[in-house]
Design a protein around this motif. Structure first.
Motif, PDB file in Angstrom:
ATOM      1  N   PHE A   1     -33.971  27.710   7.953  1.00 20.27           N
ATOM      2  CA  PHE A   1     -34.073  26.879   6.458  1.00 20.27           C
ATOM      3  C   PHE A   1     -33.918  28.033   5.214  1.00 20.27           C
ATOM      4  O   PHE A   1     -34.607  27.988   4.145  1.00 20.27           O
ATOM      5  CB  PHE A   1     -35.440  26.308   6.256  1.00 20.27           C
ATOM      6  N   ILE A   2     -32.679  28.914   5.383  1.00 26.73           N
ATOM      7  CA  ILE A   2     -32.565  29.744   4.467  1.00 26.73           C
ATOM      8  C   ILE A   2     -31.550  29.058   3.584  1.00 26.73           C
ATOM      9  O   ILE A   2     -30.428  28.669   4.208  1.00 26.73           O
ATOM     10  CB  ILE A   2     -32.052  31.152   4.925  1.00 26.73           C
ATOM     11  N   CYS A   3     -31.518  29.033   2.246  1.00 22.93           N
ATOM     12  CA  CYS A   3     -30.663  28.580   1.525  1.00 22.93           C
ATOM     13  C   CYS A   3     -30.204  29.648   0.211  1.00 22.93           C
ATOM     14  O   CYS A   3     -30.941  30.626  -0.058  1.00 22.93           O
ATOM     15  CB  CYS A   3     -31.182  27.488   0.572  1.00 22.93           C
ATOM     16  N   ASN A   4     -29.050  29.293  -0.116  1.00 22.20           N
ATOM     17  CA  ASN A   4     -28.582  30.315  -1.391  1.00 22.20           C
ATOM     18  C   ASN A   4     -29.017  29.520  -2.903  1.00 22.20           C
ATOM     19  O   ASN A   4     -29.928  28.641  -2.443  1.00 22.20           O
ATOM     20  CB  ASN A   4     -26.982  30.263  -1.398  1.00 22.20           C
ATOM     21  N   SER A   5     -28.968  30.275  -3.654  1.00 23.46           N
ATOM     22  CA  SER A   5     -29.640  29.972  -4.969  1.00 23.46           C
ATOM     23  C   SER A   5     -29.365  28.372  -5.495  1.00 23.46           C
ATOM     24  O   SER A   5     -30.072  27.614  -5.761  1.00 23.46           O
ATOM     25  CB  SER A   5     -29.165  30.753  -6.381  1.00 23.46           C
ATOM     26  N   ARG A   6     -28.023  27.670  -5.382  1.00 23.97           N
ATOM     27  CA  ARG A   6     -27.703  26.666  -5.771  1.00 23.97           C
ATOM     28  C   ARG A   6     -28.432  25.401  -5.018  1.00 23.97           C
ATOM     29  O   ARG A   6     -28.833  24.481  -5.452  1.00 23.97           O
ATOM     30  CB  ARG A   6     -26.350  26.582  -5.738  1.00 23.97           C
ATOM     31  N   LYS A   7     -28.471  25.802  -3.710  1.00 23.61           N
ATOM     32  CA  LYS A   7     -28.955  24.777  -2.743  1.00 23.61           C
ATOM     33  C   LYS A   7     -30.344  24.704  -2.830  1.00 23.61           C
ATOM     34  O   LYS A   7     -30.877  23.681  -2.894  1.00 23.61           O
ATOM     35  CB  LYS A   7     -28.556  25.109  -1.311  1.00 23.61           C
ATOM     36  N   ILE A   8     -30.944  25.841  -2.746  1.00 24.43           N
ATOM     37  CA  ILE A   8     -32.578  25.797  -2.831  1.00 24.43           C
ATOM     38  C   ILE A   8     -32.981  25.430  -4.110  1.00 24.43           C
ATOM     39  O   ILE A   8     -33.944  24.522  -4.110  1.00 24.43           O
ATOM     40  CB  ILE A   8     -33.158  27.267  -2.684  1.00 24.43           C
ATOM     41  N   ALA A   9     -32.169  25.354  -5.216  1.00 22.12           N
ATOM     42  CA  ALA A   9     -32.622  24.796  -6.452  1.00 22.12           C
ATOM     43  C   ALA A   9     -32.780  23.369  -6.328  1.00 22.12           C
ATOM     44  O   ALA A   9     -33.444  22.381  -7.052  1.00 22.12           O
ATOM     45  CB  ALA A   9     -31.873  25.272  -7.692  1.00 22.12           C
ATOM     46  N   ALA A  10     -31.508  22.487  -5.793  1.00 22.67           N
ATOM     47  CA  ALA A  10     -31.559  21.102  -5.668  1.00 22.67           C
ATOM     48  C   ALA A  10     -32.673  20.700  -4.785  1.00 22.67           C
ATOM     49  O   ALA A  10     -33.150  19.381  -4.960  1.00 22.67           O
ATOM     50  CB  ALA A  10     -30.071  21.093  -4.877  1.00 22.67           C
ATOM     51  N   HIS A  11     -32.928  21.508  -3.680  1.00 27.35           N
ATOM     52  CA  HIS A  11     -34.005  21.013  -2.918  1.00 27.35           C
ATOM     53  C   HIS A  11     -35.351  20.688  -3.788  1.00 27.35           C
ATOM     54  O   HIS A  11     -36.150  19.962  -3.673  1.00 27.35           O
ATOM     55  CB  HIS A  11     -34.150  21.908  -1.716  1.00 27.35           C
ATOM     56  N   TRP A  12     -35.704  21.809  -4.617  1.00 25.81           N
ATOM     57  CA  TRP A  12     -36.721  21.966  -5.347  1.00 25.81           C
ATOM     58  C   TRP A  12     -36.925  20.669  -6.288  1.00 25.81           C
ATOM     59  O   TRP A  12     -37.810  20.079  -6.468  1.00 25.81           O
ATOM     60  CB  TRP A  12     -37.145  23.217  -6.143  1.00 25.81           C
ATOM     61  N   ARG A  13     -35.657  20.405  -6.834  1.00 28.12           N
ATOM     62  CA  ARG A  13     -35.544  19.252  -7.957  1.00 28.12           C
ATOM     63  C   ARG A  13     -35.963  17.812  -7.081  1.00 28.12           C
ATOM     64  O   ARG A  13     -36.338  17.026  -7.662  1.00 28.12           O
ATOM     65  CB  ARG A  13     -34.011  19.270  -8.092  1.00 28.12           C
ATOM     66  N   ASP A  14     -35.740  17.725  -5.714  1.00 33.78           N
ATOM     67  CA  ASP A  14     -35.934  16.549  -5.122  1.00 33.78           C
ATOM     68  C   ASP A  14     -37.506  16.439  -4.879  1.00 33.78           C
ATOM     69  O   ASP A  14     -38.078  15.436  -4.525  1.00 33.78           O
ATOM     70  CB  ASP A  14     -35.439  16.584  -3.656  1.00 33.78           C
ATOM     71  N   ILE A  15     -38.370  17.303  -5.281  1.00 35.85           N
ATOM     72  CA  ILE A  15     -39.728  17.319  -4.931  1.00 35.85           C
ATOM     73  C   ILE A  15     -40.427  16.068  -6.046  1.00 35.85           C
ATOM     74  O   ILE A  15     -40.039  16.325  -7.107  1.00 35.85           O
ATOM     75  CB  ILE A  15     -40.561  18.656  -5.333  1.00 35.85           C
TER      76      ILE A  15
END
Length: 334
Positions: A206-220
């Protein structure tokens, strides 16, 4: 045992429902050493309920129910009783005698790194999916908490890529939160497993680069009362020793004696040989948009602790270095 009150405290009355949340993380296959809360005398056992409306019964060796009703309100309760609305748990120890004993509560939350990834024959591998899930079932099934919530961490490589339905069908002793919500007594929980990319690690679940992890947090969802992630927000209970300091400490310390350390822009402190592992994107979402009452995480073993910032209570309960769970009484909305 310290218990932190969170939730809708300002509007609390004598009839307010109180839910106790016990938080652990980063047990790294040390689960066999962790034990349920014990009664004052004898062995504890659990009578399990098949109904969502009926709690599990915690009984002593004589079969006597450990729950007893009292007329006291939460405003009159002392540290010697555990309250859940009008129900008090008085026959169980409030202070655990062992650092491996998990306190009692309504909800047990594990925020990732149950597994411990291994290096075998020079090649990195994770443990077998079926085996790990069975170990999780064995672990969670030992505890009397009515609800158990699990969010994966970067060492759960065997779960990475698996659909939530695939994991949940096998993980029968806990609820698996994977970019998903869970509601209990009106409290909105949300769990997501991601961690920022770091170069010097082989545990890449579940390791992500900066762009992908930012998108996941926006889904919260903004309407999240208790957020559960594996990684901490940047600059909050996330200070860890650098890889170079751990591997070649003599050389690194010699360099720091010659080269003056600078003040950290994040925390305003000097911490040579240590850095913040948390995610900046998560920090922004949590502090500015989501603003949960409680944020639970782990990942950084050295930073076990809890603190409040901008009205949010943060908890790092990484167990690997400090055997210290954190306990919260959540006051629900009336």
């Amino acid at each position: 045992m310290d218990i932190t009150r969170v939730g809708h405290l300002a509007a609390a009355t004598a009839s307010t429902q109180v839910v106790r949340i016990v938080h652990i993380s980063d047990t790294h296959l040390g689960h066999n050493a962790l034990t349920p809360p014990r009664p004052i005398s004898g062995n504890i056992s659990i009578r399990r309920s098949n109904s969502n409306d009926t709690p599990n019964q915690i009984v002593d060796e004589k079969g006597i129910d450990a729950f007893e009703r009292r007329s006291n309100s939460f405003l009159e309760s002392s540290d010697d009783t555990f309250h859940k609305g009008g129900v008090f748990l008085s026959n169980l120890r409030r202070s655990y005698s062992s650092i491996y004993e998990i306190p009692c509560g309504d909800i047990l939350v594990h925020s990732g790194d149950f597994d411990w990834s291994k290096i075998s024959g020079g090649l990195f591998r994770s443990d077998n999916f079926e085996e790990i899930v069975q170990l999780m079932n064995d672990f969670f099934d030992r505890f009397p908490h009515k609800i158990k919530l699990f969010v994966a961490g970067n060492h759960e490589m065997s779960l990475d890529g698996k659909k939530i339905q695939t994991v949940q069908e096998r993980l029968i002793s806990a609820t698996y939160l994977y970019n998903s919500s869970f509601i209990y007594e009106g409290i909105h929980f949300y769990g997501a497993p991601y961690s920022p990319f770091r170069l010097m690690t082989n545990a890449r679940g579940f390791i992500c680069n900066s762009r992908k992890i930012a998108a996941h947090w926006r889904d919260i969802p903004s309407k999240t009362d208790v957020l559960i992630t594996h990684t901490p927000p940047h600059g909050i209970l996330d200070l860890a020793t650098d890889w170079s300091t751990r591997k070649i400490p003599t050389l690194i310390h010699a360099i720091h004696r010659v080269v003056p350390s600078s003040t950290c822009e994040t925390c305003g402190m000097e911490h040579p040989g240590r850095s913040h592992w948390g995610c900046p994107h998560l920090r922004e979402e949590v502090l500015i948009r989501i603003k949960p009452h409680l944020h639970l995480f782990g990942h950084v073993h050295e930073a076990n602790g809890s603190l409040s910032k901008k009205g949010i209570t943060f908890s790092n309960s990484a167990y690997a270095s400090f055997k210290r769970p954190h306990v919260f009484d959540y006051f629900t909305a009336s």
